[in-house]
Design a protein around this motif. Structure first.
Motif, PDB file in Angstrom:
ATOM      1  N   LEU A  52       0.826  -1.207   0.000  1.00  0.00           N
ATOM      2  CA  LEU A  52       0.000   0.000   0.000  1.00  0.00           C
ATOM      3  C   LEU A  52       0.860   1.258   0.000  1.00  0.00           C
ATOM      4  O   LEU A  52       0.449   2.289  -0.548  1.00  0.00           O
ATOM      5  N   ALA A  53       2.044   1.184   0.610  1.00  0.00           N
ATOM      6  CA  ALA A  53       2.948   2.336   0.597  1.00  0.00           C
ATOM      7  C   ALA A  53       3.390   2.664  -0.821  1.00  0.00           C
ATOM      8  O   ALA A  53       3.465   3.836  -1.220  1.00  0.00           O
ATOM      9  N   VAL A  54       3.676   1.634  -1.609  1.00  0.00           N
ATOM     10  CA  VAL A  54       4.076   1.838  -3.004  1.00  0.00           C
ATOM     11  C   VAL A  54       2.882   2.308  -3.840  1.00  0.00           C
ATOM     12  O   VAL A  54       3.000   3.220  -4.657  1.00  0.00           O
ATOM     13  N   CYS A  55       1.732   1.679  -3.616  1.00  0.00           N
ATOM     14  CA  CYS A  55       0.535   2.030  -4.395  1.00  0.00           C
ATOM     15  C   CYS A  55       0.095   3.472  -4.157  1.00  0.00           C
ATOM     16  O   CYS A  55      -0.448   4.120  -5.064  1.00  0.00           O
ATOM     17  N   SER A  56       0.308   3.969  -2.945  1.00  0.00           N
ATOM     18  CA  SER A  56      -0.163   5.315  -2.595  1.00  0.00           C
ATOM     19  C   SER A  56       0.944   6.359  -2.633  1.00  0.00           C
ATOM     20  O   SER A  56       0.723   7.509  -2.237  1.00  0.00           O
ATOM     21  N   ALA A  57       2.136   5.971  -3.080  1.00  0.00           N
ATOM     22  CA  ALA A  57       3.269   6.902  -3.081  1.00  0.00           C
ATOM     23  C   ALA A  57       3.004   8.084  -4.005  1.00  0.00           C
ATOM     24  O   ALA A  57       2.454   7.938  -5.096  1.00  0.00           O
ATOM     25  N   GLY A  58       3.410   9.263  -3.551  1.00  0.00           N
ATOM     26  CA  GLY A  58       3.270  10.472  -4.361  1.00  0.00           C
ATOM     27  C   GLY A  58       4.632  11.042  -4.699  1.00  0.00           C
ATOM     28  O   GLY A  58       5.650  10.342  -4.630  1.00  0.00           O
ATOM     29  N   ASP A  59       4.662  12.314  -5.037  1.00  0.00           N
ATOM     30  CA  ASP A  59       5.926  12.980  -5.336  1.00  0.00           C
ATOM     31  C   ASP A  59       6.656  13.303  -4.035  1.00  0.00           C
ATOM     32  O   ASP A  59       6.040  13.489  -2.987  1.00  0.00           O
ATOM     33  N   THR A  60       7.965  13.361  -4.124  1.00  0.00           N
ATOM     34  CA  THR A  60       8.771  13.688  -2.951  1.00  0.00           C
ATOM     35  C   THR A  60       9.916  14.600  -3.354  1.00  0.00           C
ATOM     36  O   THR A  60      10.375  14.580  -4.507  1.00  0.00           O
ATOM     37  N   GLU A  61      10.366  15.418  -2.409  1.00  0.00           N
ATOM     38  CA  GLU A  61      11.510  16.293  -2.668  1.00  0.00           C
ATOM     39  C   GLU A  61      12.827  15.599  -2.340  1.00  0.00           C
ATOM     40  O   GLU A  61      13.892  16.096  -2.666  1.00  0.00           O
ATOM     41  N   TYR A  62      12.732  14.423  -1.691  1.00  0.00           N
ATOM     42  CA  TYR A  62      13.939  13.685  -1.306  1.00  0.00           C
ATOM     43  C   TYR A  62      14.405  12.757  -2.415  1.00  0.00           C
ATOM     44  O   TYR A  62      13.614  12.262  -3.218  1.00  0.00           O
ATOM     45  N   LEU A  63      15.717  12.507  -2.419  1.00  0.00           N
ATOM     46  CA  LEU A  63      16.286  11.582  -3.394  1.00  0.00           C
ATOM     47  C   LEU A  63      17.301  10.631  -2.751  1.00  0.00           C
ATOM     48  O   LEU A  63      17.651   9.610  -3.334  1.00  0.00           O
ATOM     49  N   TYR A  64      17.730  10.946  -1.531  1.00  0.00           N
ATOM     50  CA  TYR A  64      18.755  10.147  -0.853  1.00  0.00           C
ATOM     51  C   TYR A  64      18.281   9.777   0.556  1.00  0.00           C
ATOM     52  O   TYR A  64      17.456  10.468   1.156  1.00  0.00           O
ATOM     53  N   PHE A  65      18.844   8.705   1.072  1.00  0.00           N
ATOM     54  CA  PHE A  65      18.543   8.289   2.440  1.00  0.00           C
ATOM     55  C   PHE A  65      19.718   7.499   3.002  1.00  0.00           C
ATOM     56  O   PHE A  65      20.506   6.906   2.263  1.00  0.00           O
ATOM     57  N   VAL A  66      19.825   7.509   4.331  1.00  0.00           N
ATOM     58  CA  VAL A  66      20.867   6.754   5.010  1.00  0.00           C
ATOM     59  C   VAL A  66      20.311   6.258   6.338  1.00  0.00           C
ATOM     60  O   VAL A  66      19.574   6.981   7.018  1.00  0.00           O
ATOM     61  N   ALA A  67      20.654   5.025   6.711  1.00  0.00           N
ATOM     62  CA  ALA A  67      20.218   4.466   7.982  1.00  0.00           C
ATOM     63  C   ALA A  67      20.959   5.163   9.115  1.00  0.00           C
ATOM     64  O   ALA A  67      22.174   5.372   9.039  1.00  0.00           O
ATOM     65  N   ASP A  68      20.220   5.536  10.177  1.00  0.00           N
ATOM     66  CA  ASP A  68      20.845   6.286  11.271  1.00  0.00           C
ATOM     67  C   ASP A  68      21.337   5.398  12.409  1.00  0.00           C
ATOM     68  O   ASP A  68      21.824   5.889  13.423  1.00  0.00           O
ATOM     69  N   GLY A  69      21.199   4.059  12.260  1.00  0.00           N
ATOM     70  CA  GLY A  69      21.676   3.147  13.277  1.00  0.00           C
ATOM     71  C   GLY A  69      20.641   2.759  14.313  1.00  0.00           C
ATOM     72  O   GLY A  69      20.857   1.837  15.103  1.00  0.00           O
ATOM     73  N   SER A  70      19.504   3.463  14.321  1.00  0.00           N
ATOM     74  CA  SER A  70      18.453   3.166  15.298  1.00  0.00           C
ATOM     75  C   SER A  70      17.275   2.440  14.674  1.00  0.00           C
ATOM     76  O   SER A  70      16.289   2.168  15.348  1.00  0.00           O
ATOM     77  N   GLY A  71      17.384   2.142  13.375  1.00  0.00           N
ATOM     78  CA  GLY A  71      16.275   1.529  12.658  1.00  0.00           C
ATOM     79  C   GLY A  71      15.548   2.511  11.772  1.00  0.00           C
ATOM     80  O   GLY A  71      14.739   2.108  10.921  1.00  0.00           O
ATOM     81  N   ARG A  72      15.815   3.810  11.959  1.00  0.00           N
ATOM     82  CA  ARG A  72      15.197   4.846  11.129  1.00  0.00           C
ATOM     83  C   ARG A  72      16.146   5.257  10.012  1.00  0.00           C
ATOM     84  O   ARG A  72      17.305   4.862   9.957  1.00  0.00           O
ATOM     85  N   HIS A  73      15.632   6.089   9.109  1.00  0.00           N
ATOM     86  CA  HIS A  73      16.445   6.629   8.018  1.00  0.00           C
ATOM     87  C   HIS A  73      16.417   8.150   8.048  1.00  0.00           C
ATOM     88  O   HIS A  73      15.418   8.748   8.466  1.00  0.00           O
ATOM     89  N   LEU A  74      17.518   8.747   7.600  1.00  0.00           N
ATOM     90  CA  LEU A  74      17.587  10.188   7.407  1.00  0.00           C
ATOM     91  C   LEU A  74      17.472  10.468   5.917  1.00  0.00           C
ATOM     92  O   LEU A  74      18.156   9.833   5.104  1.00  0.00           O
ATOM     93  N   PHE A  75      16.623  11.406   5.530  1.00  0.00           N
ATOM     94  CA  PHE A  75      16.349  11.679   4.127  1.00  0.00           C
ATOM     95  C   PHE A  75      16.942  13.022   3.713  1.00  0.00           C
ATOM     96  O   PHE A  75      16.925  13.984   4.491  1.00  0.00           O
ATOM     97  N   SER A  76      17.446  13.066   2.475  1.00  0.00           N
ATOM     98  CA  SER A  76      18.091  14.278   1.969  1.00  0.00           C
ATOM     99  C   SER A  76      17.606  14.611   0.569  1.00  0.00           C
ATOM    100  O   SER A  76      17.241  13.722  -0.206  1.00  0.00           O
ATOM    101  N   LYS A  77      17.648  15.920   0.270  1.00  0.00           N
ATOM    102  CA  LYS A  77      17.208  16.377  -1.046  1.00  0.00           C
ATOM    103  C   LYS A  77      18.353  16.351  -2.059  1.00  0.00           C
ATOM    104  O   LYS A  77      18.136  16.107  -3.240  1.00  0.00           O
ATOM    105  N   SER A  78      19.576  16.610  -1.568  1.00  0.00           N
ATOM    106  CA  SER A  78      20.731  16.676  -2.464  1.00  0.00           C
ATOM    107  C   SER A  78      21.828  15.734  -1.988  1.00  0.00           C
ATOM    108  O   SER A  78      21.842  15.300  -0.830  1.00  0.00           O
TER     109      SER A  78
END
Length: 333
Positions: free
Chosen positions: A294-320
């Motif tokens: 459902l996350a893929v089916c409902s995905a819209g536009d985003t300003e982010y293009l990069y991501f990195v795991a922060d070590g806690s199970g979450r991700h940090l997202f970046s535009k550039s």
């Protein structure tokens, strides 16, 4: 005098009838001293006629019609639960009583999100070969999905919804699993997909992407952002660069389980390595959850293009990319 005798005989017959009914219902174990229980599979939605016919075929009862009538009159036909019951052959009274009070046996099978078909069969004590055969049989899938199934048999596992299933233990348990899991997928995911998108290409590509999101996301909040980033990357010259696909390559093609990757690990040669290959991999890398679908089916536009795991199970997202590198350096401190 004759009238009194008739009354005595009638009372005696009534008492005998009551006794014949009371004892089997109250003490059914008395009839298990010499006869062995017979396994009887009661399918979901099974009609009384089919159930009674099965009992007759297994020599549990002698007369089908009498059994059907008794089950209807006693109301036992409405309380019988699906599953495998072990019934001792006997009279209609004893059999009806056993069916009414039986605690059916089930085979507990779980599909864990993010697991491959091989891992699912291994953890549940099933046969991978039989699962492949069940996946190959389109008749095990919902009718609307059958003409849209991918040719690659194992890729069809993407339409099995992760859940805990209670199946009847028999030689066709893998078929039951495919039938019930694909039906649940259709109910929870398939029906939410618009008719204009419900085609073979969209379903397979969405399923592959959902499996990648499943492999990357550790918390539910990251599923949709990750889906949006991967879909955005598909529209640009940038490769997907999913670590989950590389981990899959090492495990499936090299037999090596990796929890962390080095830069040299990214060079493994495989059509599933999205660091070296453009676009989507040829098939799913696991069985994704409904939420990832459902996350893929409902995905819209985003300003982010990069991501990195922060070590806690979450991700940090970046535009550039520069912002991405800055956050990576911050995590290393």
């Amino acid at each position: 005098m004759k009238r009194l005798e008739v009354l005595i005989y009638a009372a005696a017959l009534f008492f005998l009838f009551a006794l014949c009914r009371y004892i089997p219902q109250t003490y059914p174990q008395l009839y298990r001293l010499e006869l062995k229980p017979v396994p009887v599979n009661v399918r979901r939605g099974c009609s009384t006629q089919l159930l009674v016919h099965t009992l007759k075929q297994k020599d549990v009862i002698l007369f089908e019609k009498t059994m059907r009538v008794w089950l209807a009159l006693s109301g036992s036909d409405k309380t019988i639960q699906p599953g495998m019951c072990r019934i001792v052959p006997g009279s209609i009274f004893t059999v009806a009583c056993q069916l009414k009070n039986a605690r059916p046996e089930f085979c507990d099978v779980s599909i864990i999100p993010g697991k491959t078909p091989a891992e699912i069969t291994e953890s549940n004590g099933l046969s991978l070969e039989k699962l492949k055969n069940a996946l190959a049989d389109a008749g095990n899938f919902p009718e609307k999905l059958r003409p849209l199934l991918p040719k690659e048999v194992l890729a069809r596992s993407v339409f099995l919804l992760p859940e805990r299933y209670f199946l009847i233990p028999n030689e066709k348990i893998e078929q039951q699993l495919v039938a019930f899991a694909s039906k649940l997928w259709f109910e929870k995911v398939g029906k939410s997909i618009p008719a204009e998108k419900f085609n073979a290409k969209y379903l397979l590509e969405t399923g592959i992407m959902a499996s990648i999101v499943e492999g990357e996301a550790r918390v539910k909040e990251d599923r949709k952002p990750l889906a949006e980033i991967f879909l955005k990357r598909l529209k640009t010259p940038m490769r997907l660069q999913s670590c989950a696909t590389v981990i899959y390559c090492w495990k499936e093609f090299k037999g090596v389980k990796k929890s962390r990757l080095t830069y040299s690990d990214l060079h493994i040669e495989s059509p599933y390595n999205t660091y070296r290959k453009d676009g989507l991999p040829p098939g799913p890398i696991n069985v994704p959850s409904a939420n990832c679908w459902l996350a893929v089916c409902s995905a819209g536009d985003t300003e982010y293009l990069y991501f990195v795991a922060d070590g806690s199970g979450r991700h940090l997202f970046s535009k550039s990319y520069s912002e991405h590198l800055k956050k990576q350096r911050g995590l290393k401190r």
